[in-house]
Design a protein around this motif. Structure first.
Motif, PDB file in Angstrom:
ATOM      1  N   LYS A  40       0.819  -1.206   0.000  1.00  0.00           N
ATOM      2  CA  LYS A  40       0.000   0.000   0.000  1.00  0.00           C
ATOM      3  C   LYS A  40       0.857   1.263   0.000  1.00  0.00           C
ATOM      4  O   LYS A  40       0.482   2.267  -0.597  1.00  0.00           O
ATOM      5  CB  LYS A  40      -0.931   0.012   1.213  1.00  0.00           C
ATOM      6  CG  LYS A  40      -1.914  -1.153   1.236  1.00  0.00           C
ATOM      7  CD  LYS A  40      -2.769  -1.123   2.500  1.00  0.00           C
ATOM      8  CE  LYS A  40      -3.733  -2.304   2.528  1.00  0.00           C
ATOM      9  NZ  LYS A  40      -4.550  -2.317   3.788  1.00  0.00           N
ATOM     10  N   LYS A  41       2.003   1.200   0.677  1.00  0.00           N
ATOM     11  CA  LYS A  41       2.896   2.360   0.779  1.00  0.00           C
ATOM     12  C   LYS A  41       4.218   2.050   0.067  1.00  0.00           C
ATOM     13  O   LYS A  41       4.856   1.038   0.357  1.00  0.00           O
ATOM     14  CB  LYS A  41       3.163   2.696   2.245  1.00  0.00           C
ATOM     15  CG  LYS A  41       1.919   3.083   3.043  1.00  0.00           C
ATOM     16  CD  LYS A  41       2.288   3.520   4.455  1.00  0.00           C
ATOM     17  CE  LYS A  41       2.974   2.404   5.219  1.00  0.00           C
ATOM     18  NZ  LYS A  41       3.332   2.815   6.604  1.00  0.00           N
ATOM     19  N   ILE A  42       4.594   2.925  -0.858  1.00  0.00           N
ATOM     20  CA  ILE A  42       5.769   2.682  -1.697  1.00  0.00           C
ATOM     21  C   ILE A  42       6.761   3.833  -1.554  1.00  0.00           C
ATOM     22  O   ILE A  42       6.379   5.006  -1.568  1.00  0.00           O
ATOM     23  CB  ILE A  42       5.362   2.528  -3.175  1.00  0.00           C
ATOM     24  CG1 ILE A  42       4.405   1.343  -3.342  1.00  0.00           C
ATOM     25  CG2 ILE A  42       6.597   2.332  -4.056  1.00  0.00           C
ATOM     26  CD1 ILE A  42       3.833   1.204  -4.735  1.00  0.00           C
ATOM     27  N   LEU A  43       8.027   3.484  -1.438  1.00  0.00           N
ATOM     28  CA  LEU A  43       9.123   4.443  -1.387  1.00  0.00           C
ATOM     29  C   LEU A  43       9.824   4.450  -2.746  1.00  0.00           C
ATOM     30  O   LEU A  43      10.305   3.415  -3.196  1.00  0.00           O
ATOM     31  CB  LEU A  43      10.104   4.045  -0.281  1.00  0.00           C
ATOM     32  CG  LEU A  43      11.347   4.908  -0.092  1.00  0.00           C
ATOM     33  CD1 LEU A  43      10.976   6.328   0.324  1.00  0.00           C
ATOM     34  CD2 LEU A  43      12.277   4.268   0.950  1.00  0.00           C
ATOM     35  N   ASP A  44       9.865   5.611  -3.381  1.00  0.00           N
ATOM     36  CA  ASP A  44      10.507   5.767  -4.686  1.00  0.00           C
ATOM     37  C   ASP A  44      11.817   6.529  -4.470  1.00  0.00           C
ATOM     38  O   ASP A  44      11.827   7.735  -4.234  1.00  0.00           O
ATOM     39  CB  ASP A  44       9.580   6.543  -5.630  1.00  0.00           C
ATOM     40  CG  ASP A  44      10.149   6.680  -7.041  1.00  0.00           C
ATOM     41  OD1 ASP A  44      11.260   6.178  -7.294  1.00  0.00           O
ATOM     42  OD2 ASP A  44       9.465   7.293  -7.891  1.00  0.00           O
ATOM     43  N   GLY A  65       8.375  10.011  -2.669  1.00  0.00           N
ATOM     44  CA  GLY A  65       9.522  10.074  -3.565  1.00  0.00           C
ATOM     45  C   GLY A  65      10.643  10.866  -2.927  1.00  0.00           C
ATOM     46  O   GLY A  65      10.402  11.942  -2.369  1.00  0.00           O
ATOM     47  N   VAL A  66      11.850  10.337  -2.967  1.00  0.00           N
ATOM     48  CA  VAL A  66      13.002  11.044  -2.410  1.00  0.00           C
ATOM     49  C   VAL A  66      14.074  11.180  -3.488  1.00  0.00           C
ATOM     50  O   VAL A  66      14.257  10.296  -4.326  1.00  0.00           O
ATOM     51  CB  VAL A  66      13.585  10.330  -1.172  1.00  0.00           C
ATOM     52  CG1 VAL A  66      12.547  10.228  -0.075  1.00  0.00           C
ATOM     53  CG2 VAL A  66      14.122   8.956  -1.524  1.00  0.00           C
ATOM     54  N   ASP A  67      14.775  12.311  -3.462  1.00  0.00           N
ATOM     55  CA  ASP A  67      15.853  12.549  -4.405  1.00  0.00           C
ATOM     56  C   ASP A  67      16.822  13.539  -3.770  1.00  0.00           C
ATOM     57  O   ASP A  67      16.419  14.374  -2.954  1.00  0.00           O
ATOM     58  CB  ASP A  67      15.308  13.121  -5.724  1.00  0.00           C
ATOM     59  CG  ASP A  67      16.284  12.954  -6.883  1.00  0.00           C
ATOM     60  OD1 ASP A  67      16.077  12.036  -7.698  1.00  0.00           O
ATOM     61  OD2 ASP A  67      17.253  13.727  -6.965  1.00  0.00           O
ATOM     62  N   ALA A  68      18.091  13.441  -4.153  1.00  0.00           N
ATOM     63  CA  ALA A  68      19.100  14.341  -3.592  1.00  0.00           C
ATOM     64  C   ALA A  68      19.035  15.734  -4.204  1.00  0.00           C
ATOM     65  O   ALA A  68      19.604  16.680  -3.647  1.00  0.00           O
ATOM     66  CB  ALA A  68      20.492  13.750  -3.808  1.00  0.00           C
ATOM     67  N   ALA A  76       8.890  17.801  -9.172  1.00  0.00           N
ATOM     68  CA  ALA A  76       7.985  16.692  -8.863  1.00  0.00           C
ATOM     69  C   ALA A  76       6.770  17.195  -8.092  1.00  0.00           C
ATOM     70  O   ALA A  76       5.622  16.796  -8.379  1.00  0.00           O
ATOM     71  CB  ALA A  76       8.720  15.624  -8.049  1.00  0.00           C
ATOM     72  N   ARG A  77       6.985  18.055  -7.120  1.00  0.00           N
ATOM     73  CA  ARG A  77       5.867  18.605  -6.346  1.00  0.00           C
ATOM     74  C   ARG A  77       4.917  19.408  -7.227  1.00  0.00           C
ATOM     75  O   ARG A  77       3.698  19.357  -7.060  1.00  0.00           O
ATOM     76  CB  ARG A  77       6.403  19.469  -5.216  1.00  0.00           C
ATOM     77  CG  ARG A  77       7.028  18.665  -4.074  1.00  0.00           C
ATOM     78  CD  ARG A  77       7.739  19.560  -3.089  1.00  0.00           C
ATOM     79  NE  ARG A  77       8.252  18.790  -1.950  1.00  0.00           N
ATOM     80  CZ  ARG A  77       9.223  19.211  -1.145  1.00  0.00           C
ATOM     81  NH1 ARG A  77       9.785  20.399  -1.335  1.00  0.00           N
ATOM     82  NH2 ARG A  77       9.637  18.446  -0.150  1.00  0.00           N
ATOM     83  N   VAL A  86       0.612  11.358  -2.819  1.00  0.00           N
ATOM     84  CA  VAL A  86       2.036  11.312  -3.142  1.00  0.00           C
ATOM     85  C   VAL A  86       2.707  12.548  -2.555  1.00  0.00           C
ATOM     86  O   VAL A  86       2.143  13.642  -2.574  1.00  0.00           O
ATOM     87  CB  VAL A  86       2.272  11.233  -4.672  1.00  0.00           C
ATOM     88  CG1 VAL A  86       1.687  12.437  -5.394  1.00  0.00           C
ATOM     89  CG2 VAL A  86       3.757  11.084  -4.982  1.00  0.00           C
ATOM     90  N   SER A  87       3.893  12.345  -1.989  1.00  0.00           N
ATOM     91  CA  SER A  87       4.658  13.459  -1.434  1.00  0.00           C
ATOM     92  C   SER A  87       6.123  13.261  -1.793  1.00  0.00           C
ATOM     93  O   SER A  87       6.544  12.160  -2.184  1.00  0.00           O
ATOM     94  CB  SER A  87       4.484  13.555   0.083  1.00  0.00           C
ATOM     95  OG  SER A  87       4.904  12.356   0.711  1.00  0.00           O
ATOM     96  N   PHE A  88       6.920  14.320  -1.633  1.00  0.00           N
ATOM     97  CA  PHE A  88       8.315  14.277  -2.038  1.00  0.00           C
ATOM     98  C   PHE A  88       9.188  14.964  -1.001  1.00  0.00           C
ATOM     99  O   PHE A  88       8.744  15.895  -0.322  1.00  0.00           O
ATOM    100  CB  PHE A  88       8.498  14.962  -3.399  1.00  0.00           C
ATOM    101  CG  PHE A  88       7.743  14.303  -4.520  1.00  0.00           C
ATOM    102  CD1 PHE A  88       8.286  13.226  -5.196  1.00  0.00           C
ATOM    103  CD2 PHE A  88       6.482  14.755  -4.879  1.00  0.00           C
ATOM    104  CE1 PHE A  88       7.582  12.607  -6.220  1.00  0.00           C
ATOM    105  CE2 PHE A  88       5.767  14.147  -5.911  1.00  0.00           C
ATOM    106  CZ  PHE A  88       6.330  13.070  -6.577  1.00  0.00           C
ATOM    107  N   MET A  89      10.430  14.493  -0.898  1.00  0.00           N
ATOM    108  CA  MET A  89      11.375  15.123   0.012  1.00  0.00           C
ATOM    109  C   MET A  89      12.793  15.014  -0.528  1.00  0.00           C
ATOM    110  O   MET A  89      13.119  14.070  -1.253  1.00  0.00           O
ATOM    111  CB  MET A  89      11.301  14.495   1.413  1.00  0.00           C
ATOM    112  CG  MET A  89      11.742  13.046   1.486  1.00  0.00           C
ATOM    113  SD  MET A  89      11.642  12.352   3.174  1.00  0.00           S
ATOM    114  CE  MET A  89      12.990  13.249   3.957  1.00  0.00           C
TER     115      MET A  89
END
Length: 255
Positions: A40-44, A65-68, A76-77, A86-89
């Motif tokens: 149900k919860k995915i880390l990209d 979603g995470v990215d440096a 992405a946001r 969906v959220s990003f950091m």
């Protein structure tokens, strides 16, 4: 325009040759077949501008979603501003400290290859493992040292590729220099993006040093990080790997 801004702005056209929906179809099949828990919860991880994160969210998953790259995450946001699940950091994938654990993780388009030392690769894999529940699935792709070495002349010959996306045309010029002893490739890449409507041309160039792995060492690194290898494919159409496969898609499970 700096190269990081360039890649964030044109990320979608640079990867327009990829079939994201088909790749996410593959991911869903893998989750259903190999995960030992409901996904149900995915880390990209290394999500770029969120092309897989957004597609997964549209199919009902809760995605982080995470990215440096800060500019990638900002893009992405912007793309996902109307999608609630969906959220990003911005984060270093080697040192993730997340408030919750996930049912699956993905790292698409060679993310692990950017970690060229064993220490960084292990830190990356252990960081992913620490972000997952037991029984969760981790899917990633990378370069296969055996297949690339077999095609060395092809990869070290300068080449040009064309992408088309709406009114934009992108020309990619690249060449590789293989270092067999370090199992790395230095890739020299130049992009020219042409807007057919305005006639404006944007350009950017950069150099990447990418790690090439063998299937056996990937199994070792994953085992050291708390994963078991479930299967490996040549690509996202489920072709089995061979010695000649230039790329690997790895399906691992958190133990």
């Amino acid at each position: 325009m700096g190269s990081e801004d360039f890649y964030a702005q044109y990320y979608d056209i640079l990867y327009s040759h990829r079939n994201v929906k088909s790749e996410v179809d593959f991911l869903e099949k893998v989750f259903q077949k190999h995960a030992k828990r409901s996904v149900k919860k995915i880390l990209d991880v290394g999500c770029g501008t969120g092309i897989h994160s957004v597609e997964l969210a549209r199919r009902g998953y809760s995605v982080l979603g995470v990215d440096a790259s800060k500019v990638m995450i900002e893009r992405a946001r912007e793309k996902a501003k109307d999608i609630d699940n969906v959220s990003f950091m911005v984060a270093d994938a080697r040192h993730l400290k997340l408030p919750e654990k996930y049912d699956a993780a993905i790292a698409m388009y060679g993310v692990i290859s950017y970690f060229t030392t064993d220490e960084d690769a292990l830190d990356f894999l252990k960081s992913i493992r620490g972000s997952l529940e037991s029984g969760s699935i981790f899917v990633f792709d990378t370069w296969n040292m055996l297949g690339v070495l077999e095609k060395r002349v092809y990869y070290e010959t300068p080449s040009t590729h064309v992408r088309k996306y709406g009114s934009l045309i992108a020309l990619k010029e690249e060449s590789w220099r293989l270092n067999v002893l370090s199992q790395t490739s230095t890739a020299e890449i130049s992009w020219s993006v042409i807007d057919l409507k305005s006639g404006v041309i944007d350009t950017a160039s950069h150099t990447l040093v990418l790690r090439l792995f063998t299937p056996r060492e990937l199994k070792h690194l994953l085992r050291e990080s708390g994963f078991e290898v479930v299967t490996m494919f040549e690509d996202y159409t489920c072709k089995p790997i061979t010695e000649s496969s230039s790329e690997l898609v790895v399906v691992a499970r958190a133990v």
